[in-house]
Design a protein around this motif. Structure first.
Motif, PDB file in Angstrom:
ATOM      1  N   ILE A   4      29.752  65.048  46.050  1.00 56.62           N
ATOM      2  CA  ILE A   4      28.584  64.176  46.211  1.00 56.62           C
ATOM      3  C   ILE A   4      27.589  64.807  47.182  1.00 56.62           C
ATOM      4  O   ILE A   4      26.373  64.843  46.927  1.00 56.62           O
ATOM      5  CB  ILE A   4      29.007  62.781  46.706  1.00 56.62           C
ATOM      6  CG1 ILE A   4      29.831  62.052  45.634  1.00 56.62           C
ATOM      7  CG2 ILE A   4      27.779  61.944  47.088  1.00 56.62           C
ATOM      8  CD1 ILE A   4      30.478  60.769  46.128  1.00 56.62           C
ATOM      9  N   ARG A   5      28.076  65.311  48.298  1.00 61.35           N
ATOM     10  CA  ARG A   5      27.203  65.933  49.291  1.00 61.35           C
ATOM     11  C   ARG A   5      26.449  67.119  48.695  1.00 61.35           C
ATOM     12  O   ARG A   5      25.236  67.258  48.870  1.00 61.35           O
ATOM     13  CB  ARG A   5      28.027  66.388  50.496  1.00 61.35           C
ATOM     14  CG  ARG A   5      28.609  65.251  51.325  1.00 61.35           C
ATOM     15  CD  ARG A   5      29.547  65.757  52.410  1.00 61.35           C
ATOM     16  NE  ARG A   5      28.825  66.572  53.371  1.00 61.35           N
ATOM     17  CZ  ARG A   5      28.997  67.884  53.536  1.00 61.35           C
ATOM     18  NH1 ARG A   5      29.854  68.540  52.776  1.00 61.35           N
ATOM     19  NH2 ARG A   5      28.313  68.529  54.453  1.00 61.35           N
ATOM     20  N   GLY A  15      33.511  57.969  52.132  1.00 62.21           N
ATOM     21  CA  GLY A  15      34.845  58.038  52.723  1.00 62.21           C
ATOM     22  C   GLY A  15      35.466  56.664  52.901  1.00 62.21           C
ATOM     23  O   GLY A  15      36.642  56.452  52.571  1.00 62.21           O
ATOM     24  N   ARG A  16      34.698  55.719  53.411  1.00 63.70           N
ATOM     25  CA  ARG A  16      35.225  54.361  53.605  1.00 63.70           C
ATOM     26  C   ARG A  16      35.509  53.689  52.261  1.00 63.70           C
ATOM     27  O   ARG A  16      36.490  52.954  52.118  1.00 63.70           O
ATOM     28  CB  ARG A  16      34.248  53.528  54.436  1.00 63.70           C
ATOM     29  CG  ARG A  16      34.218  53.929  55.901  1.00 63.70           C
ATOM     30  CD  ARG A  16      33.259  53.045  56.694  1.00 63.70           C
ATOM     31  NE  ARG A  16      33.653  51.638  56.669  1.00 63.70           N
ATOM     32  CZ  ARG A  16      34.577  51.113  57.460  1.00 63.70           C
ATOM     33  NH1 ARG A  16      35.223  51.873  58.330  1.00 63.70           N
ATOM     34  NH2 ARG A  16      34.853  49.823  57.390  1.00 63.70           N
ATOM     35  N   GLY A  56      36.944  57.177  41.144  1.00 66.44           N
ATOM     36  CA  GLY A  56      37.890  57.089  42.250  1.00 66.44           C
ATOM     37  C   GLY A  56      38.192  55.672  42.686  1.00 66.44           C
ATOM     38  O   GLY A  56      39.218  55.430  43.331  1.00 66.44           O
ATOM     39  N   LEU A  57      37.321  54.728  42.350  1.00 66.70           N
ATOM     40  CA  LEU A  57      37.505  53.348  42.793  1.00 66.70           C
ATOM     41  C   LEU A  57      38.049  52.426  41.715  1.00 66.70           C
ATOM     42  O   LEU A  57      38.615  51.369  42.035  1.00 66.70           O
ATOM     43  CB  LEU A  57      36.165  52.767  43.284  1.00 66.70           C
ATOM     44  CG  LEU A  57      35.462  53.483  44.426  1.00 66.70           C
ATOM     45  CD1 LEU A  57      34.182  52.732  44.799  1.00 66.70           C
ATOM     46  CD2 LEU A  57      36.362  53.624  45.637  1.00 66.70           C
ATOM     47  N   ARG A  58      37.882  52.798  40.445  1.00 69.68           N
ATOM     48  CA  ARG A  58      38.217  51.890  39.355  1.00 69.68           C
ATOM     49  C   ARG A  58      39.678  51.425  39.447  1.00 69.68           C
ATOM     50  O   ARG A  58      40.601  52.244  39.506  1.00 69.68           O
ATOM     51  CB  ARG A  58      38.004  52.575  38.012  1.00 69.68           C
ATOM     52  CG  ARG A  58      38.162  51.627  36.817  1.00 69.68           C
ATOM     53  CD  ARG A  58      38.109  52.399  35.508  1.00 69.68           C
ATOM     54  NE  ARG A  58      36.876  53.145  35.366  1.00 69.68           N
ATOM     55  CZ  ARG A  58      35.732  52.627  34.934  1.00 69.68           C
ATOM     56  NH1 ARG A  58      35.686  51.343  34.609  1.00 69.68           N
ATOM     57  NH2 ARG A  58      34.651  53.368  34.816  1.00 69.68           N
ATOM     58  N   GLY A  84      39.951  62.360  47.548  1.00 70.71           N
ATOM     59  CA  GLY A  84      38.773  61.867  48.246  1.00 70.71           C
ATOM     60  C   GLY A  84      37.914  62.959  48.838  1.00 70.71           C
ATOM     61  O   GLY A  84      36.686  62.910  48.756  1.00 70.71           O
ATOM     62  N   ALA A  85      38.548  63.974  49.432  1.00 64.17           N
ATOM     63  CA  ALA A  85      37.777  65.052  50.057  1.00 64.17           C
ATOM     64  C   ALA A  85      36.927  65.783  49.028  1.00 64.17           C
ATOM     65  O   ALA A  85      35.754  66.095  49.278  1.00 64.17           O
ATOM     66  CB  ALA A  85      38.720  66.025  50.763  1.00 64.17           C
TER      67      ALA A  85
END
Length: 210
Positions: free
Chosen positions: A196-197, A102-103, A174-176, A189-190
């Motif tokens: 992942i979880r 999340g962060r 999501g970060l690229r 994000g959700a």
């Protein structure tokens, strides 16, 4: 008579050094480690390039300290969240995944820099320490989970590395950063965190996803 720094001069030096570190961290958060040149850092502080070198052995030394500070802050946030979670291993693992991912998705540029950006050897050495700290934290949770049969019996050290790898690799898209002038679109994000979880819990031998 040899020069002896006064309390005021020591304090002034500390403030200047902290200012250079703060400027470097802001540049990394905005545009990555590649943008944090000594010239750019000096310009942000309205100082000379030479003055930056008077406080650090070189750019590698400065950026390694920036990485250590930023990564250490993120690790402490995760550790605090785990300490405040429920006693069960699944609850604590859930908190690790939610907090870490999340962060990262909320601070995408800095997370990309900490996790994936090509960096100098000194910074890469700090990155390995950072990853090992997370692996140790996750391994401790998994050992408790195996002992209480919340997770299937397994090599918890190896599984912890796999979990950290799964979390990190799943965040890449999501970060690229965008390659062009336009910012990269904001990821869902959700959905990423939930995916992942689900993967991690199933891989560890449980359907439980809280």
């Amino acid at each position: 008579m040899p020069y002896r720094p006064t309390e005021a001069t020591r304090r002034n030096a500390e403030l200047k050094r902290a200012g250079f570190l703060r400027a470097a961290r802001e540049l990394v958060a905005a545009r990555g480690f590649g943008a944090a040149t000594v010239a750019a850092i000096a310009a942000e502080c309205a100082a000379s390039v030479g003055s930056v070198y008077s406080y650090f052995d070189g750019r590698e030394d400065l950026l390694a300290e920036v990485f250590r500070s930023a990564a250490g802050h993120e690790l402490e946030v995760v550790r605090k969240a785990v300490a405040e979670a429920g006693p069960g291993a699944p609850e604590r693992l859930d908190v690790v995944i939610r907090t870490f991912a999340g962060r990262a998705l909320r601070g995408r540029r800095m997370a990309w820099s900490l996790l994936f950006e090509p960096v100098t050897p000194a910074v890469e050495a700090e990155r390995l320490v950072y990853r090992r700290s997370y692996t140790d934290l996750i391994a401790e949770i998994l050992r408790d989970g195996v002992a209480t049969r919340a997770f299937a019996a397994q090599d918890t050290t190896l599984a912890a590395s796999a979990v950290l790898g799964a979390i990190s690799e799943a965040l890449i898209g999501g970060l690229r950063p965008s390659d062009g002038d336009e910012p990269a679109p904001s990821p869902d994000g959700a959905a990423i965190v939930e995916g992942i979880r689900l993967f991690c819990f199933r891989a560890l031998g449980t359907e439980e996803t809280l």
